[in-house]
Design an enzyme around this catalytic site. Structure first.
Site, PDB file in Angstrom:
ATOM      1  N   ARG A 164       4.757   9.894  -0.893  1.00  2.83           N
ATOM      2  CA  ARG A 164       3.789   8.625  -0.498  1.00  2.83           C
ATOM      3  C   ARG A 164       2.587   9.299  -0.171  1.00  2.83           C
ATOM      4  O   ARG A 164       1.976   8.688   0.662  1.00  2.83           O
ATOM      5  CB  ARG A 164       4.333   7.701   0.480  1.00  2.83           C
ATOM      6  CG  ARG A 164       5.273   6.804   0.049  1.00  2.83           C
ATOM      7  CD  ARG A 164       5.242   6.038  -1.092  1.00  2.83           C
ATOM      8  NE  ARG A 164       6.480   5.465  -1.517  1.00  2.83           N
ATOM      9  CZ  ARG A 164       7.283   6.244  -2.239  1.00  2.83           C
ATOM     10  NH1 ARG A 164       6.873   7.432  -2.947  1.00  2.83           N
ATOM     11  NH2 ARG A 164       8.398   6.001  -2.610  1.00  2.83           N
ATOM     12  N   SER A 242       6.349  -2.012   1.945  1.00  2.46           N
ATOM     13  CA  SER A 242       6.542  -1.323   3.158  1.00  2.46           C
ATOM     14  C   SER A 242       5.258  -0.926   4.345  1.00  2.46           C
ATOM     15  O   SER A 242       4.636  -0.426   3.435  1.00  2.46           O
ATOM     16  CB  SER A 242       7.222  -0.021   2.748  1.00  2.46           C
ATOM     17  OG  SER A 242       8.352  -0.072   2.045  1.00  2.46           O
ATOM     18  N   GLU A 341       1.962   2.716   6.179  1.00  5.46           N
ATOM     19  CA  GLU A 341       1.765   3.182   4.627  1.00  5.46           C
ATOM     20  C   GLU A 341       0.491   2.573   4.106  1.00  5.46           C
ATOM     21  O   GLU A 341      -0.250   3.400   3.360  1.00  5.46           O
ATOM     22  CB  GLU A 341       3.176   2.960   3.796  1.00  5.46           C
ATOM     23  CG  GLU A 341       2.950   3.343   2.413  1.00  5.46           C
ATOM     24  CD  GLU A 341       3.967   2.886   1.557  1.00  5.46           C
ATOM     25  OE1 GLU A 341       5.068   3.001   1.857  1.00  5.46           O
ATOM     26  OE2 GLU A 341       3.739   1.933   0.572  1.00  5.46           O
TER      27      GLU A 341
HETATM   28  C1  LIG Z   1       5.579  -6.575  -2.200  1.00 11.55           C
HETATM   29  C2  LIG Z   1       5.435  -5.239  -2.346  1.00 11.55           C
HETATM   30  C3  LIG Z   1       6.094  -4.273  -2.832  1.00 11.55           C
HETATM   31  C4  LIG Z   1       5.618  -2.773  -2.861  1.00 11.55           C
HETATM   32  N1  LIG Z   1       6.451  -1.776  -3.326  1.00 11.55           N
HETATM   33  C5  LIG Z   1       6.246  -0.522  -3.353  1.00 11.55           C
HETATM   34  C6  LIG Z   1       6.961   0.611  -3.775  1.00 11.55           C
HETATM   35  O1  LIG Z   1       8.112   0.175  -4.142  1.00 11.55           O
HETATM   36  N2  LIG Z   1       6.549   1.683  -3.724  1.00 11.55           N
HETATM   37  C7  LIG Z   1       5.347   2.077  -3.734  1.00 11.55           C
HETATM   38  O2  LIG Z   1       5.143   3.203  -3.673  1.00 11.55           O
HETATM   39  N3  LIG Z   1       4.543   1.255  -3.146  1.00 11.55           N
HETATM   40  C8  LIG Z   1       4.727  -0.173  -3.218  1.00 11.55           C
HETATM   41  N4  LIG Z   1       4.206  -1.136  -2.839  1.00 11.55           N
HETATM   42  C9  LIG Z   1       2.504  -0.554  -2.292  1.00 11.55           C
HETATM   43  C10 LIG Z   1       1.525  -0.965  -3.439  1.00 11.55           C
HETATM   44  O3  LIG Z   1       1.882  -1.594  -4.444  1.00 11.55           O
HETATM   45  C11 LIG Z   1       1.020   0.518  -4.345  1.00 11.55           C
HETATM   46  O4  LIG Z   1       0.573   1.412  -3.079  1.00 11.55           O
HETATM   47  C12 LIG Z   1       0.127   0.312  -5.388  1.00 11.55           C
HETATM   48  O5  LIG Z   1      -0.232   1.575  -5.813  1.00 11.55           O
HETATM   49  C13 LIG Z   1      -1.318  -0.123  -4.755  1.00 11.55           C
HETATM   50  O6  LIG Z   1      -2.191  -0.575  -5.821  1.00 11.55           O
HETATM   51  P1  LIG Z   1      -3.339  -1.449  -5.858  1.00 11.55           P
HETATM   52  O7  LIG Z   1      -3.773  -1.223  -7.112  1.00 11.55           O
HETATM   53  O8  LIG Z   1      -2.760  -2.881  -5.133  1.00 11.55           O
HETATM   54  O9  LIG Z   1      -3.968  -0.489  -4.700  1.00 11.55           O
HETATM   55  P2  LIG Z   1      -5.069  -1.055  -3.600  1.00 11.55           P
HETATM   56  O10 LIG Z   1      -4.384  -1.820  -2.614  1.00 11.55           O
HETATM   57  O11 LIG Z   1      -6.339  -2.021  -4.256  1.00 11.55           O
HETATM   58  O12 LIG Z   1      -5.537   0.268  -2.935  1.00 11.55           O
HETATM   59  C14 LIG Z   1      -4.817   1.146  -2.358  1.00 11.55           C
HETATM   60  C15 LIG Z   1      -5.642   2.359  -1.975  1.00 11.55           C
HETATM   61  O13 LIG Z   1      -5.863   3.041  -3.234  1.00 11.55           O
HETATM   62  C16 LIG Z   1      -7.376   3.325  -3.447  1.00 11.55           C
HETATM   63  N5  LIG Z   1      -7.578   3.001  -4.629  1.00 11.55           N
HETATM   64  C17 LIG Z   1      -7.317   2.018  -5.510  1.00 11.55           C
HETATM   65  N6  LIG Z   1      -7.858   1.875  -6.882  1.00 11.55           N
HETATM   66  C18 LIG Z   1      -8.210   3.110  -6.811  1.00 11.55           C
HETATM   67  C19 LIG Z   1      -8.808   4.071  -7.934  1.00 11.55           C
HETATM   68  N7  LIG Z   1      -8.774   3.639  -9.066  1.00 11.55           N
HETATM   69  N8  LIG Z   1      -9.132   5.491  -7.650  1.00 11.55           N
HETATM   70  C20 LIG Z   1      -9.024   5.730  -6.332  1.00 11.55           C
HETATM   71  N9  LIG Z   1      -8.454   5.268  -5.339  1.00 11.55           N
HETATM   72  C21 LIG Z   1      -8.248   3.953  -5.532  1.00 11.55           C
HETATM   73  C22 LIG Z   1      -8.044   2.124  -2.341  1.00 11.55           C
HETATM   74  O14 LIG Z   1      -9.276   2.385  -2.107  1.00 11.55           O
HETATM   75  C23 LIG Z   1      -6.880   1.952  -1.379  1.00 11.55           C
HETATM   76  O15 LIG Z   1      -7.324   3.106  -0.477  1.00 11.55           O
HETATM   77  C24 LIG Z   1       4.369  -2.602  -2.629  1.00 11.55           C
HETATM   78  C25 LIG Z   1       3.264  -3.517  -2.147  1.00 11.55           C
HETATM   79  C26 LIG Z   1       3.620  -4.762  -2.068  1.00 11.55           C
HETATM   80  C27 LIG Z   1       2.784  -5.776  -1.905  1.00 11.55           C
END
Ligand SMILES: Cc1cc2nc3c(=O)[nH]c(=O)nc-3n(C[C@H](O)[C@H](O)[C@H](O)COP(=O)(O)OP(=O)(O)OC[C@H]3O[C@@H](n4cnc5c(N)ncnc54)[C@H](O)[C@@H]3O)c2cc1C
Length: 348
Positions: A164, A242, A341
């Site tokens: 992570r 998480s 996280e």
């Molecule tokens: C119900 C649920 C279940 C989940 N299960 C998992 C799991 O099983 N495994 C896991 O690893 N994660 C999990 N997550 C966490 C999440 O889904 C991941 O971390 C996902 O990759 C976040 O994507 P996002 O586009 O929503 O990012 P955001 O929440 O929009 O951004 C997260 C971070 O990344 C940065 N960011 C976003 N896009 C970019 C980009 N293009 N370039 C640079 N930085 C960027 C943002 O500035 C921020 O710091 C879960 C979340 C939820 C709500």
């Protein structure tokens, strides 16, 4: 294109105030140009994907947001007939992309079905689930670097991936515009299963290869049972997934825990390390499913102790207070520090 919205409408935990600007970038060039313009202004900035891994402060009126929505999947080349390289634009929806690869018979990310968010955010924390991690298949990505204001292609080996984490998560600000992944054609079968949970659900052995569609179905079912699939019908999915990573400790520390504490051993350069279950530690510290502090809109999920949910009307402080309480109880009971996280945005 600019839009006005509260970040509570754009984040899965439904928390966050209204920023000064939300600029929606629909193409890679637009994403690069607008971000550079924003950086030159010197204003506070945030890159937003699907908003599923962040808790944003209730007051973020000084923040300027770039929302990543550039889309497209390109089949660029394969090393040989059994390997396929895809270049995927950062704004693609991760789970739709996984569904596409499963339909195409491409193995490598099937066990990561149902993770919310965008493809571009995946490398930031090296997303993973059920025995697969993005770093297993990521070849390289394009990165607009805040320090240099230049675009560079970074190879996976230079991204400092770990559990992570990546160099980006550890503090190299910038924007991922696209990623390249290498997936395998295995006659419609998955990679060998590394998850006891999927194997048990499908009634097969660890290491077996099974149809990709079966893995996807199984993972979506398992995730839904834990509130880990975003769904309007599941109040436990109003979360960031998480809230804490599983702590990795030395063998010596792990030995201080009760014998029934789940543990996964790993040998690396620093010797034997042990990954612990944060969910187990939280429950064993006396915090059960559904737990909430008096008067708070935030609670522990009723399905999984690792998720903090917004039960409706929670403030960012409600979430952080509950998180601190959980950390304190686990630290008092076991001397182990749980690390959040999600990305905490706009807090001192
Ligand atoms: C119900 C649920 C279940 C989940 N299960 C998992 C799991 O099983 N495994 C896991 O690893 N994660 C999990 N997550 C966490 C999440 O889904 C991941 O971390 C996902 O990759 C976040 O994507 P996002 O586009 O929503 O990012 P955001 O929440 O929009 O951004 C997260 C971070 O990344 C940065 N960011 C976003 N896009 C970019 C980009 N293009 N370039 C640079 N930085 C960027 C943002 O500035 C921020 O710091 C879960 C979340 C939820 C709500």
């Amino acid at each position: 294109m600019s839009q006005t919205a509260a970040l509570s409408d754009l984040t899965s935990i439904q928390i966050g105030g209204t920023p000064a600007e939300i600029y929606v970038a629909k193409t890679r060039d637009d994403l690069v140009e607008h971000t550079l313009e924003l950086w030159r202004s010197g204003d506070d900035w945030l890159v937003l994907g699907g908003g599923s891994n962040m808790v944003v402060a209730d007051d973020c009126s000084d923040l300027r947001v770039v929302k990543v929505e550039n889309r497209g999947i390109e089949n660029i080349r394969g090393k040989d007939d059994s390997k396929v390289t895809l270049r995927v634009q950062a704004g693609e929806d991760w789970d739709e992309f996984v569904a596409y690869t499963v339909e195409q018979g491409l193995a490598g990310i099937e066990a990561m079905s149902g993770i919310p968010g965008t493809v571009g955010a995946g490398p930031v924390q090296n997303i993973g689930a059920y025995g697969q991690e993005l770093s297993d298949v990521l070849l390289r990505l394009e990165f607009l670097d805040y320090e240099t204001h230049e675009v560079a292609v970074i190879e996976a080996k230079d991204l400092g991936f770990g559990y992570r984490t990546s160099v980006i998560k550890r503090g190299r600000p910038g924007v991922i515009t696209w990623v390249e992944l290498e997936l395998q054609k295995l006659d419609g079968l998955s990679r060998p299963l590394y998850s006891t949970q999927i194997a048990a659900d499908l009634g097969v052995e660890m290491g077996d290869q099974v149809p990709l569609v079966d893995v996807r179905k199984s993972v979506l079912k398992l995730r839904a049972s834990k509130g880990m699939v975003l769904s309007k019908n599941d109040p436990d999915s109003v979360s960031c997934g998480s809230f804490f990573t599983n702590p990795i400790v030395s063998d010596k520390v792990a030995r201080t825990l009760p014998s029934d504490a789940p543990r996964w051993e790993d040998e690396d350069d620093e010797g034997l390390t042990v990954k612990l279950s944060a969910a187990w530690l939280i429950e064993a510290a006396g915090i059960g499913k559904g737990f909430s502090l008096p008067g708070s809109g935030a609670a522990i999920s009723s399905k999984h102790t690792l998720a903090i949910v917004n039960r409706g009307g929670a403030t960012a402080n409600d979430v952080l207070q509950l998180a601190s309480y959980v950390q304190l109880q686990v630290s008092n009971r076991f001397g182990i520090n749980l690390v959040p996280e999600p990305n905490l945005i706009g807090f001192d």
